[in-house]
Write an enzyme that holds these catalytic residues in place. Structure first.
Site, PDB file in Angstrom:
ATOM      1  N   TYR A 118      -0.222   2.694  -4.250  1.00  0.00           N
ATOM      2  CA  TYR A 118      -0.602   1.417  -3.615  1.00  0.00           C
ATOM      3  C   TYR A 118       0.414   1.120  -2.522  1.00  0.00           C
ATOM      4  CZ  TYR A 118      -1.149  -3.575  -2.792  1.00  0.00           C
ATOM      5  OH  TYR A 118      -1.314  -4.798  -2.184  1.00  0.00           O
ATOM      6  N   GLU A 206      -3.509  -3.456   3.570  1.00  0.00           N
ATOM      7  CA  GLU A 206      -3.517  -3.061   2.168  1.00  0.00           C
ATOM      8  C   GLU A 206      -4.242  -1.727   2.051  1.00  0.00           C
ATOM      9  OE1 GLU A 206      -3.925  -5.367  -2.007  1.00  0.00           O
ATOM     10  OE2 GLU A 206      -5.760  -5.379  -0.795  1.00  0.00           O
TER      11      GLU A 206
END
Length: 396
Positions: A118, A206
């Site tokens: 991530y 993101e």
């Protein structure tokens, strides 16, 4: 302003970030052509079909599917296009899918030596600096990771005077457990990602997941990109990427009218000037036992025309039982706002819900007199407590 995944990936690629390649399609026929082109260019045999909507959790709602043949590409694309995709980040109604991204399968069928990470970049408002946040637990909800395994969340704060330092980029790779070629690839990936973030004046990147392939390439498999609206004047080419179909229709019209409007699920409409006062007004409504139906900031020029547009937008919501107008007259005089309210009310005609009006500041007493003498279905208040009591009385 939010972008679609395919738009965000195109921007990342222009800054040298390695991405999962794909082609956007609006029909099943276009999806098939895209898959055939990708097969030729990348030699990929399997394809990922991804719904293009402004919401996360698409896979959980059935908006991301693997096609193992060209026939499946058409079938899956046809099923996803036109569906109302419901995810944890949409309303119960969901969002209609107008486009899909036909992407190469970067997981290489038959090979399992891959890792998902991530990574995001955002502004750390407490420090006033950009922050890179990352985790070896990619592909999962980062909120779940932060709550249950906070030791797996890492951050790098970027000094605006120095930029991202080489040791910071290397530390990212080390913390993700990378070595050799994968480490070098990650260092380059992080540097280019930050260049892209700063280059387009983004407010959020993101990437979930960032993938390490079995041959040690680092790839952005997804891309959530939000742009800073206040900086769009410097990026006129990016304004064209706005997809109004993804935004609330009422909010779009309010924006065109110069109103800052956000639809909420409540029963009391709000009309204020200033974001801080709007937040306080919503608190007042909650204290009175109601629930805000919207956030609406008319700004510093609350003339009759703008007030009328604001009333009309609020009244489109059938759940609104009352409207609270809370204006502080600093730049704008209260009596001018009051006259605007009266004129707007008469222009609209009979308003089916009661209106509570609190005007404080320059010429507040004259404003109150105008409201009280208007013979309209409005209630004037002086203090916040009085306004909240009127809200409670009128919605019960």
């Amino acid at each position: 302003m939010n972008l679609h995944e395919y738009q965000g990936k195109e921007i990342l690629a222009s800054y040298g970030v390695r991405i999962q390649r794909g082609i956007v399609a609006s029909t099943a026929e276009e999806a098939l052509s895209a898959a055939e082109k990708l097969t030729t260019e990348t030699n990929t045999q399997w394809h990922i079909i991804k719904a293009q909507v402004h919401a996360g959790g698409r896979g959980k709602g059935g908006g991301v599917k693997l096609a193992k043949s060209l026939k499946e590409v058409s079938q899956i694309a046809n099923n996803i296009l036109g569906m109302n995709l419901v995810t944890p980040q949409t309303s119960k109604k969901g969002k209609k899918v107008h486009q899909v991204l036909v992407a190469e399968d970067v997981y290489y069928p038959g090979e399992s030596d891959t890792e998902e990470y991530y990574m995001s970049i955002l502004l750390d408002r407490k420090q006033g600096k950009n922050m890179l946040m990352y985790s070896p637990e990619g592909g999962m909800d980062i909120e779940y990771v932060a709550e249950n395994t906070p030791d797996k969340i890492f951050t790098e704060v970027i000094d605006p005077a120095l930029g991202l330092q080489d040791f910071q980029a290397r530390r990212v790779a080390f913390n993700l457990g990378l070595t050799g070629l994968a480490l070098k690839e990650m260092v380059l990936f992080v540097k280019n990602l930050l260049k892209a973030f700063e280059g387009i004046d983004a407010s959020l990147f993101e990437i979930n997941p960032v993938l390490k392939t079995s041959d040690n390439k680092i790839i952005a498999v997804d891309a959530k990109v939000s742009l800073d609206d206040n900086a769009l004047f410097r990026h006129k080419e990016l304004i064209e990427l706005r997809d109004l179909r993804e935004e609330d229709e009422t909010e779009v019209r309010a924006d065109k009218a110069g109103l800052n409007f956000v639809k909420l699920d409540g029963n009391v409409g709000c009309m204020v000037n200033g974001a801080g006062l709007a937040m306080a007004t919503m608190d007042i409504i909650k204290m009175a036992g109601g629930s805000p139906a919207n956030f609406l900031d008319v700004g510093g020029t609350a003339d009759a025309k703008r007030v009328e547009k604001a009333f009309r937008i609020i009244l489109e919501d059938s759940s609104v039982k009352a409207i609270l107008v809370n204006i502080f007259g600093g730049i704008v005089r209260c009596d001018r706002v009051a006259q605007g309210i009266v004129d707007a009310y008469r222009s609209i005609g009979e308003i089916p819900v009661p209106i509570i009006i609190r005007l404080q500041g320059t010429n507040a007493s004259e404003a109150k007199a105008l409201i009280d003498d208007s013979d309209l279905r409005v209630y004037s208040a002086v203090g916040l407590k009085e306004a909240s009591e009127l809200v409670k009385e009128l919605i019960d």
